[in-house]
Design a protein around this motif. Structure first.
Motif, PDB file in Angstrom:
ATOM      1  N   UNK A 125       0.831  -1.191   0.000  1.00 52.70           N
ATOM      2  CA  UNK A 125       0.000   0.000   0.000  1.00 52.70           C
ATOM      3  C   UNK A 125       0.874   1.252   0.000  1.00 52.70           C
ATOM      4  N   UNK A 126       1.958   1.242   0.751  1.00 50.41           N
ATOM      5  CA  UNK A 126       2.833   2.412   0.808  1.00 50.41           C
ATOM      6  C   UNK A 126       3.456   2.694  -0.561  1.00 50.41           C
ATOM      7  N   UNK A 127       3.808   1.649  -1.277  1.00 55.27           N
ATOM      8  CA  UNK A 127       4.381   1.804  -2.624  1.00 55.27           C
ATOM      9  C   UNK A 127       3.366   2.437  -3.563  1.00 55.27           C
ATOM     10  N   UNK A 128       2.105   1.998  -3.465  1.00 53.29           N
ATOM     11  CA  UNK A 128       1.040   2.543  -4.301  1.00 53.29           C
ATOM     12  C   UNK A 128       0.800   4.015  -3.982  1.00 53.29           C
TER      13      UNK A 128
ATOM     14  N   UNK B  39       3.568   6.017  -5.500  1.00 52.15           N
ATOM     15  CA  UNK B  39       3.370   6.119  -6.943  1.00 52.15           C
ATOM     16  C   UNK B  39       2.330   7.187  -7.269  1.00 52.15           C
ATOM     17  N   UNK B  40       1.211   7.189  -6.533  1.00 53.00           N
ATOM     18  CA  UNK B  40       0.149   8.154  -6.784  1.00 53.00           C
ATOM     19  C   UNK B  40       0.586   9.580  -6.458  1.00 53.00           C
ATOM     20  N   UNK B  41       1.489   9.732  -5.502  1.00 53.33           N
ATOM     21  CA  UNK B  41       1.976  11.061  -5.152  1.00 53.33           C
ATOM     22  C   UNK B  41       2.953  11.589  -6.200  1.00 53.33           C
TER      23      UNK B  41
ATOM     24  N   UNK C 281      -7.717   8.327   2.006  1.00 57.34           N
ATOM     25  CA  UNK C 281      -7.280   9.719   2.177  1.00 57.34           C
ATOM     26  C   UNK C 281      -5.928  10.040   1.536  1.00 57.34           C
ATOM     27  N   UNK C 282      -4.880   9.249   1.772  1.00 62.04           N
ATOM     28  CA  UNK C 282      -3.586   9.619   1.177  1.00 62.04           C
ATOM     29  C   UNK C 282      -3.633   9.666  -0.351  1.00 62.04           C
ATOM     30  N   UNK C 283      -4.389   8.776  -0.948  1.00 59.88           N
ATOM     31  CA  UNK C 283      -4.465   8.736  -2.410  1.00 59.88           C
ATOM     32  C   UNK C 283      -5.436   9.794  -2.923  1.00 59.88           C
TER      33      UNK C 283
END
Length: 113
Positions: free
Chosen positions: A1-4, A7-9, A47-49
């Motif tokens: 999840x952290x990698x995703x 990537x989105x950031x 939220x982060x994404x």
């Protein structure tokens, strides 16, 4: 999840999203020529994404291609009740909650032409 999330950031989706939005626009035109009614919706992200560059750019491009607010189904859910497997894909329970919200929105849309 952290990698995703990372990537989105960092990722700029503009080219791919513009290409896909134009293709969806063509497909919608074909389907509507056959008498169907097409709606669009935004699936909520974690939220982060949701606040990422990727999500913001995607939203901006897609809404520019499809600006008619009547085409968009409002998926009204309490985000606090939703859970994601990886930030993008909903878990089974959350998918049911979102589906029920979509069904309510479709029921309203059927009454409005």
């Amino acid at each position: 999840a952290a990698r995703l999330v990372r990537l989105f950031l960092e990722e700029d989706p503009a080219d791919v999203v513009q290409f896909n939005a134009k293709r969806v626009e063509e497909l919608i035109r074909l389907v509507e020529q056959r008498g169907a009614r097409v709606f669009l919706f935004e699936l909520p992200y974690s939220e982060p994404i949701e606040g990422s560059r990727f999500a913001a750019a995607t939203r901006e491009i897609v809404h520019a291609v499809f600006p008619d607010s009547k085409r968009w189904l409002p998926v009204e859910v309490s985000r606090s009740e939703l859970r994601w497997a990886d930030g993008v894909h909903l878990d089974e329970r959350s998918a049911v909650i979102v589906t029920q919200a979509m069904e309510r929105a479709l029921a309203v849309a059927r009454t409005v032409k």
